[in-house]
Design an enzyme around this catalytic site. Structure first.
Site, PDB file in Angstrom:
ATOM      1  CB  CYS A  23       1.950  -2.397   6.271  1.00  0.00           C
ATOM      2  SG  CYS A  23       1.387  -3.398   7.674  1.00  0.00           S
ATOM      3  CB  ILE A  24      -3.491  -0.762   7.718  1.00  0.00           C
ATOM      4  CG1 ILE A  24      -4.367   0.181   8.547  1.00  0.00           C
ATOM      5  CG2 ILE A  24      -3.765  -2.207   8.084  1.00  0.00           C
ATOM      6  CD1 ILE A  24      -5.837   0.123   8.186  1.00  0.00           C
TER       7      ILE A  24
END
Lengths: 131, 118
Positions: free
Chosen positions: A77-78
């Site tokens: 997840c960025i």
């Protein structure tokens, strides 16, 4: 059977080791791991910069090798990664940081990838930490 | 499409879990997925109106919470027993949510295809 795994435990949490054992068992049993999604503190498993004492197991390195060897779809997840200092080359440049540390084989992307994987898998298994 | 019940069980300022659970809900809403949310345990404090997180140098959760209906996440539930245990009244909550009993929560778990608790 198509499996999606979600990890949200830190590299030091036993859940991260259990997840790796489970992932190996999924493949050994002839099922597919369609995606592994790393969220919360599990983003640290994708860092190349963890150093553990020589007489301890390096779980991040084991995860990274597992992802590479099996050419898995490993999405980090960025937003969770940026907050915790896990950056790829493009993000390091964008935020003018002097280093990147995302391991080969992992990709930074959004939570849409989590939902997509949860929708399309036959089985979703979440490994969560103690937090 | 598979329905997802997200369970928010973390106190609002005990770390990132509250925010990162809401992020999953909002992302699901952005993709028009059937996402419901249930607040229970310490998680009910996320809904309490009139908090001053700026004292803790934290950002208010309010913008994320009020974003839920805007993103089409309208199935919002709070465990009534958790409220009672903490002496909280439904009127003190900053978001319109449905009160549910333990047996109704069991029903929610049964009727959603997937459940996620961070």
């Amino acid at each position: 059977m198509q499996f999606t795994l979600i990890l949200s435990s830190s590299p030091q949490d036993p859940a991260s080791r259990r997840a790796l054992c489970f992932a190996r068992a999924v493949i050994a049993a002839g099922h597919q791991l369609q995606r592994i999604f790393f969220y919360q503190d599990a983003v640290h498993l994708a860092s190349r910069l963890l150093v553990v004492p020589q007489d301890e197991q390096d779980l991040a390195a084991q995860w990274q090798e597992f992802v590479r060897e099996n050419r898995l779809d490993a999405v980090v997840c960025i937003a969770a990664a940026l907050r915790r200092g896990v950056l790829d080359e493009a993000e390091a440049r964008r935020y003018e940081k002097d280093a990147d540390n995302l391991a080969a084989g992992f990709e930074l992307s959004g939570l849409g990838q989590l939902h997509e994987a949860m929708q399309s898998a036959n089985r979703v298994v979440h490994f969560k930490g103690d937090a | 499409m598979k329905s997802l019940l997200l369970i928010a069980s973390h106190a609002p300022w005990s770390g990132l879990a509250a925010r990162e659970t809401l992020d999953i809900a909002l992302a699901g809403g952005a993709f028009d997925l059937p996402v419901s949310m249930l607040w229970q345990g310490e998680g009910v404090y996320q809904l309490l109106a009139g908090q001053q997180p700026d004292i803790l140098q934290q950002k208010n959760l309010q913008s994320q919470l009020s974003g839920l209906p805007l993103f089409g996440i309208e199935q919002l539930y709070v465990c009534s027993e958790s409220l009672q245990q903490r002496n909280l009244l439904p009127e003190q909550l900053a978001l319109e949510v449905q009160l549910v009993s333990k047996s109704e929560i069991r029903q929610l778990l049964a009727t959603h295809a997937q459940t996620l608790v961070l």
